[in-house]
Scaffold this active site. Structure first.
Site, mmCIF file in Angstrom:
data_model
loop_
_atom_site.group_PDB
_atom_site.id
_atom_site.type_symbol
_atom_site.label_atom_id
_atom_site.label_comp_id
_atom_site.label_asym_id
_atom_site.label_seq_id
_atom_site.Cartn_x
_atom_site.Cartn_y
_atom_site.Cartn_z
ATOM 1 C CB SER A 21 -0.983 0.001 1.175
ATOM 2 O OG SER A 21 -0.319 0.167 2.401
ATOM 3 N NE ARG A 97 14.283 -12.395 4.415
ATOM 4 C CZ ARG A 97 13.131 -12.858 4.885
ATOM 5 N NH1 ARG A 97 12.425 -12.108 5.708
ATOM 6 N NH2 ARG A 97 12.693 -14.038 4.544
ATOM 7 C CG HIS A 115 9.601 1.801 12.123
ATOM 8 N ND1 HIS A 115 9.818 0.440 12.019
ATOM 9 C CD2 HIS A 115 9.281 2.029 13.425
ATOM 10 C CE1 HIS A 115 9.657 -0.119 13.199
ATOM 11 N NE2 HIS A 115 9.331 0.822 14.073
ATOM 12 C CG ASP A 147 21.913 4.425 10.705
ATOM 13 O OD1 ASP A 147 21.206 3.392 10.882
ATOM 14 O OD2 ASP A 147 22.127 5.253 11.605
HETATM 15 C C1 GRF Z 1 3.900 -0.449 6.874
HETATM 16 O O1 GRF Z 1 3.223 -0.309 8.079
HETATM 17 C C2 GRF Z 1 5.323 0.024 7.010
HETATM 18 O O2 GRF Z 1 5.464 1.086 7.891
HETATM 19 C C3 GRF Z 1 5.997 -1.198 7.579
HETATM 20 O O3 GRF Z 1 5.395 -2.278 6.906
HETATM 21 C C4 GRF Z 1 4.090 -1.902 6.488
HETATM 22 C C5 GRF Z 1 4.019 -2.118 5.013
HETATM 23 O O4 GRF Z 1 2.722 -1.981 4.490
HETATM 24 N N1 GRF Z 1 7.428 -1.102 7.416
HETATM 25 P P1 GRF Z 1 2.485 -1.974 2.932
HETATM 26 O O5 GRF Z 1 3.079 -3.252 2.357
HETATM 27 O O6 GRF Z 1 3.152 -0.761 2.361
HETATM 28 O O7 GRF Z 1 1.000 -1.936 2.747
#
Ligand code: GRF
Length: 208
Positions: A21, A97, A115, A147
């Site tokens: 998404s 990963r 994040h 980083d």
């Molecule tokens: C999101 O909440 C992102 O912050 C985290 O993993 C999720 C990925 O969601 N790192 P999507 O695959 O972009 O829908």
């Protein structure tokens, strides 16, 4: 090494492992008509990732590279694609990963991540669950340069959301995700327009 803004649209790659998404929001913001940047490459370590389907639907080159236990092979193939596509910026969007310190170092200042917490709080996996367990009144999302730590690089943008008394992991995650879809394109816009060049230079100096 290139510093932004470029005299042409920046070429953006997105690495994603899941539903994609955030990739969708980046595709919508950085399409073929955008003069600041365009998503031209999508890489996933999972063949069944929704992200690959979204990329194909958007007419963007999409590759599955298995990660498995062989990080070197993944990174070697990824480096080949990044070079062949002349990529200026990589956006990790739900990429599950950890990249090697060497890879991160080589792409210092050109590698972003999103994040689902207000870093430095709740890095790593299951950030919304961590926020609920800690009983905080607010959480959110962070877009940051990568980083060689996990969720530790310089922050480009954070958006806060309230944590409600009756929140579950699902309701809090959904509230954060809505903001992620606004935050990531805005953070990329800031980077590509040169507003983050000081952070990029600092990251390059660590590398040098
Ligand atoms: C999101 O909440 C992102 O912050 C985290 O993993 C999720 C990925 O969601 N790192 P999507 O695959 O972009 O829908």
């Amino acid at each position: 090494m290139r510093t932004f803004p470029l005299a042409r649209p920046a070429r953006i790659a997105v690495f994603a492992s899941g539903r994609g998404s955030n990739l969708e929001s980046l595709l919508a913001a950085f399409g073929p008509d955008n003069r600041l940047g365009q998503v031209v490459l999508v890489v996933s370590n999972r063949s069944e990732a929704g992200a690959l389907k979204r990329a194909a639907a958007g007419g963007v080159a999409a590759y599955h590279i298995p990660f498995g236990v062989d990080r070197e092979r993944f990174e070697g193939r990824a480096r080949d694609l990044l070079a062949a596509e002349n990529i200026d910026l990589i956006c990790l969007a739900g990429f599950m990963r950890v990249l090697s310190a060497e890879f991160v170092c080589d792409y210092a200042g050109r590698l972003l991540n999103i994040h689902p917490s207000l870093l430095p709080h709740f890095p790593g996996l299951a950030a919304p669950a961590q926020a609920l367990a800690a009983g905080v009144e607010a959480s959110g999302c962070t877009v940051h340069f990568v980083d060689d730590g996990v969720d530790t690089g310089p922050i480009v943008l954070q958006v806060e959301v309230p944590v409600k008394a009756d929140d579950t992991v699902e309701t809090l995650s959904a509230r954060i995700l809505t903001e992620e879809h606004r935050a990531y394109p805005e953070a990329v816009r800031r980077v590509l327009s040169g507003q983050e060049n000081a952070a990029i230079e600092a990251l390059r100096q660590v590398r040098a």
